[in-house]
Motif scaffolding. Sequence first.
Motif, short mmCIF file in Angstrom:
data_model
loop_
_atom_site.label_atom_id
_atom_site.label_comp_id
_atom_site.label_asym_id
_atom_site.label_seq_id
_atom_site.Cartn_x
_atom_site.Cartn_y
_atom_site.Cartn_z
N PRO A 139 17.42 13.39 -55.92
CA PRO A 139 17.10 12.71 -57.19
C PRO A 139 17.36 13.58 -58.41
CG PRO A 139 15.10 13.23 -55.95
CD PRO A 139 16.25 13.47 -55.04
N LEU A 140 17.21 14.90 -58.28
CA LEU A 140 17.52 15.77 -59.41
C LEU A 140 19.00 15.73 -59.74
CD1 LEU A 140 15.31 18.95 -58.77
CD2 LEU A 140 14.91 17.10 -60.40
N SER A 141 19.85 15.67 -58.72
CA SER A 141 21.29 15.59 -58.97
C SER A 141 21.66 14.26 -59.61
CB SER A 141 22.07 15.78 -57.67
OG SER A 141 21.91 14.69 -56.79
N VAL A 142 20.91 13.19 -59.27
CA VAL A 142 21.15 11.89 -59.91
C VAL A 142 20.80 11.97 -61.39
CG1 VAL A 142 20.31 9.52 -60.05
CG2 VAL A 142 20.88 10.50 -57.83
N ALA A 143 19.66 12.58 -61.70
CA ALA A 143 19.28 12.73 -63.11
C ALA A 143 20.31 13.56 -63.87
CB ALA A 143 17.90 13.38 -63.21
N MET A 144 20.82 14.62 -63.23
CA MET A 144 21.86 15.44 -63.86
C MET A 144 23.15 14.64 -64.03
SD MET A 144 22.90 18.30 -65.10
CE MET A 144 21.63 19.49 -64.65
N GLU A 145 23.48 13.85 -63.03
CA GLU A 145 24.69 13.01 -63.11
C GLU A 145 24.60 12.03 -64.27
OE1 GLU A 145 26.66 9.31 -60.57
OE2 GLU A 145 25.11 10.57 -59.67
N GLU A 146 23.45 11.38 -64.42
CA GLU A 146 23.29 10.42 -65.50
C GLU A 146 23.28 11.12 -66.87
OE1 GLU A 146 23.79 7.50 -64.76
OE2 GLU A 146 23.56 7.80 -62.60
N LEU A 147 22.76 12.34 -66.90
CA LEU A 147 22.79 13.11 -68.14
C LEU A 147 24.23 13.42 -68.54
CD1 LEU A 147 21.49 14.79 -70.39
CD2 LEU A 147 21.28 16.67 -68.75
N LEU A 148 25.05 13.84 -67.56
CA LEU A 148 26.45 14.13 -67.85
C LEU A 148 27.20 12.86 -68.24
CD1 LEU A 148 27.28 16.59 -64.90
CD2 LEU A 148 26.90 17.17 -67.31
N SER A 149 26.82 11.74 -67.64
CA SER A 149 27.51 10.48 -67.92
C SER A 149 27.18 9.96 -69.32
CB SER A 149 27.12 9.42 -66.88
OG SER A 149 27.55 9.81 -65.59
N ILE A 150 25.92 10.16 -69.75
CA ILE A 150 25.50 9.61 -71.04
C ILE A 150 25.85 10.54 -72.20
CG2 ILE A 150 23.18 10.60 -71.22
CD1 ILE A 150 24.12 6.91 -71.85
N ALA A 151 26.13 11.80 -71.91
CA ALA A 151 26.40 12.77 -72.98
C ALA A 151 27.55 12.34 -73.90
CB ALA A 151 26.67 14.15 -72.38
N PRO A 152 28.69 11.87 -73.37
CA PRO A 152 29.76 11.42 -74.28
C PRO A 152 29.33 10.26 -75.17
CG PRO A 152 30.61 11.72 -72.06
CD PRO A 152 29.13 11.79 -71.96
N ALA A 153 28.49 9.36 -74.63
CA ALA A 153 28.02 8.23 -75.43
C ALA A 153 27.10 8.71 -76.55
CB ALA A 153 27.28 7.23 -74.53
N TRP A 154 26.28 9.70 -76.27
CA TRP A 154 25.42 10.24 -77.32
C TRP A 154 26.25 10.94 -78.39
CZ3 TRP A 154 19.92 11.01 -77.99
CH2 TRP A 154 19.15 10.19 -77.15
N ALA A 155 27.34 11.58 -77.99
CA ALA A 155 28.23 12.18 -78.99
C ALA A 155 28.84 11.09 -79.87
CB ALA A 155 29.33 12.98 -78.28
N LEU A 156 29.19 9.96 -79.25
CA LEU A 156 29.72 8.83 -80.01
C LEU A 156 28.69 8.28 -80.98
CD1 LEU A 156 32.01 6.74 -80.45
CD2 LEU A 156 31.01 5.40 -78.58
N LEU A 157 27.42 8.37 -80.60
CA LEU A 157 26.34 7.88 -81.45
C LEU A 157 26.34 8.56 -82.82
CD1 LEU A 157 23.90 5.92 -81.39
CD2 LEU A 157 22.53 7.83 -80.55
N PHE A 158 26.65 9.85 -82.83
CA PHE A 158 26.67 10.60 -84.08
C PHE A 158 27.87 10.22 -84.96
CE2 PHE A 158 24.27 13.46 -81.22
CZ PHE A 158 23.08 13.48 -81.93
N ILE A 159 28.86 9.60 -84.35
CA ILE A 159 30.01 9.09 -85.12
C ILE A 159 29.69 7.70 -85.68
CG2 ILE A 159 32.44 8.43 -84.99
CD1 ILE A 159 32.77 10.49 -82.76
N ILE A 160 28.97 6.90 -84.89
CA ILE A 160 28.65 5.54 -85.28
C ILE A 160 27.66 5.49 -86.44
CG2 ILE A 160 27.57 3.38 -84.51
CD1 ILE A 160 28.67 3.91 -81.74
N MET A 161 26.68 6.39 -86.43
CA MET A 161 25.62 6.34 -87.44
C MET A 161 26.16 6.41 -88.88
SD MET A 161 22.68 5.69 -86.16
CE MET A 161 23.60 4.57 -85.07
#
Length: 291
Positions: A139-161
């Motif tokens: 489960p820790l690797s799943v949480a890390m996987e989802e963190l890596l997956s969402i990181a690009p979207a969060w970077a995009l968030l700073f462009i959208i704002m």
Amino acid sequence: MSDAAAEKPGENLSIAHLAAEFGLYRVGARPAFFSYIATTWHRRDFIWHMAKFRVMNKFSTNRLGLVWLLVNPVFNALIYGAIFGILQGENIPPDYPARVVIGVFIFTFFRTCFTHGAKSITSNQNLVQSLSFPRITLPLSVAMEELLSIAPAWALLFIIMPIMGHPPSVQWLLILPVFLLSILFNTGIALISARITVHLRDLTEVIPLLSRILFYTSGVLFDVGKIFAKWPMAIAVYDFHPIYQMVQLGRHALIGIAVDPLYWVYFSAFSVVVFGIGLVFFWSAEERYGR
């Protein structure tokens, strides 16, 4: 009873005593909690590489690759925001598009940790039954996987704002503690759901439904104060709703909406407690995962 037979219990006892002295335990046995945490820490490279491999596998099997990770939450925000915006009518709050985008991005990280974490043990039974390692690494690797997956979207968030009229400011730095607390909270949720679904396999079918219910009721798509203006008790309940607090603190950091300062205290406490409960709850059933 023969002398040889009488000696066997003492012999077994001495062997067990000797094994305990050298820190050995039977295969599949649950080690002491702090020993378990230390062993998990030594397996951190395994957690990282497993998460990275799964993310890279997503890219290789999906033609859009990284683009899909960016586009998916944006499409969800547009579709749900448009539908719920029409349904709310006059109850739409100021900066509604920005509110929805932030809410969807933050909730997506929670949802994926919740739903994918729930399957982290049940979908890896061959690995769990054939190798000896701390099961919590899954489960820790799943949480890390989802963190890596969402990181690009969060970077995009700073462009959208800025496009939505919210240029960068010093207050944006507050998103860092929100993000760190959300990692702690979501990882705890992944650990709890991972153990529960081992005992109740049918819950893997229920959890996606529960996730959608939380999405529609956690203030991601509406203003709690406006929708429940006639029910102050309902608003008071949301003051202790961790997912709502997580979303509101993210909005406070990026678009400056007013929040009760106690939300920082409440959500910090929720995050630490849920993560701690998740660790102990998962560890306490370590012997049962390989059965």
